[in-house]
Design an enzyme around this catalytic site. Sequence first.
Site, PDB file in Angstrom:
ATOM      1  N   ALA A 241      43.946  39.577 -34.008  1.00 44.24           N
ATOM      2  CA  ALA A 241      43.687  39.481 -32.570  1.00 44.24           C
ATOM      3  C   ALA A 241      43.766  38.038 -32.097  1.00 44.24           C
ATOM      4  O   ALA A 241      44.315  37.744 -31.030  1.00 44.24           O
ATOM      5  CB  ALA A 241      42.312  40.073 -32.250  1.00 44.24           C
TER       6      ALA A 241
ATOM      7  N   TYR B  14      40.382  40.798 -37.030  1.00 39.40           N
ATOM      8  CA  TYR B  14      39.933  39.753 -36.117  1.00 39.40           C
ATOM      9  C   TYR B  14      40.950  38.610 -36.069  1.00 39.40           C
ATOM     10  O   TYR B  14      41.293  38.103 -34.988  1.00 39.40           O
ATOM     11  CB  TYR B  14      38.567  39.231 -36.558  1.00 39.40           C
ATOM     12  CG  TYR B  14      37.976  38.189 -35.643  1.00 39.40           C
ATOM     13  CD1 TYR B  14      37.371  38.556 -34.445  1.00 39.40           C
ATOM     14  CD2 TYR B  14      38.019  36.841 -35.983  1.00 39.40           C
ATOM     15  CE1 TYR B  14      36.824  37.602 -33.601  1.00 39.40           C
ATOM     16  CE2 TYR B  14      37.479  35.877 -35.141  1.00 39.40           C
ATOM     17  CZ  TYR B  14      36.887  36.258 -33.958  1.00 39.40           C
ATOM     18  OH  TYR B  14      36.354  35.295 -33.127  1.00 39.40           O
TER      19      TYR B  14
ATOM     20  N   SER C 285      39.873  30.624 -31.914  1.00 40.01           N
ATOM     21  CA  SER C 285      39.251  30.406 -33.219  1.00 40.01           C
ATOM     22  C   SER C 285      40.270  29.874 -34.211  1.00 40.01           C
ATOM     23  O   SER C 285      41.467  30.163 -34.110  1.00 40.01           O
ATOM     24  CB  SER C 285      38.668  31.723 -33.736  1.00 40.01           C
ATOM     25  OG  SER C 285      38.320  31.621 -35.103  1.00 40.01           O
TER      26      SER C 285
END
Length: 240
Positions: free
Chosen positions: A193, A190, A177
């Site tokens: 990670a 998030y 991402s």
Amino acid sequence: MGLSPTADPVKAMKVLLLTGLGALFFAYYWGDNFDPASLRGARVLLTGASAGVGEELAYHYARLGSHLVLTAHTEALLQKVVGNCRKLGAPKVFYIAADMASPDVPERVVQFALDKLGGLDYLVLNHLGAAPAGTRARSAQAIRWLLQVNFISYVQLTSLALPSLTDSKGSLVVVSSLLGRVPTSFSSPYSAAKFALDSFFDSLRRELDMQDVNVAITMCVLGLRDHASAAEGVRWRNGG
């Protein structure tokens, strides 16, 4: 994420910018020397295959004649994708419903794939787990869950599949991402990670190169995409 005609123009510009950056990263890591014929008969384990980008990737591999093991959390959705892959021409399609939040699941998934396919040529890591924004996402329990799903399970799956990929001179494809490159507000666990994920595979690529291990690693860094745009992107790659 769709935008209505009355959406805030600043927000719309940010979404367009993030999407454009994601496409740029994707184009950079996915080279132009790709040969579709190389995927005919290839043995592929694909995670997060029940919806979105993972579902479209499953159809892409199916059209090109790959043997598939698909995994995701929801069995009913997986069964639908498996049926569609068979209609699209995949010679073999198997599935295993699995929750990557459980530390013992990655070993079970990789062993299932090895048993069904006899080895692996591609490991495509695409699953994710998102937590709600705000302080709840920063609790120790939520962070452990996020790290297990979005980082540790990726490391486990890679470590378990690497011997077979080494034998076949195969490939690792990691769908990441933009939040692993550009941090944003209210997504700190998030993003952490995803930063860890990108760092791990960048380092692993160098380690494999130093050891003369012929396993390719492709990082696909996606921006903000919805199901329709993901499907259109895969159709474009397939010449459809």
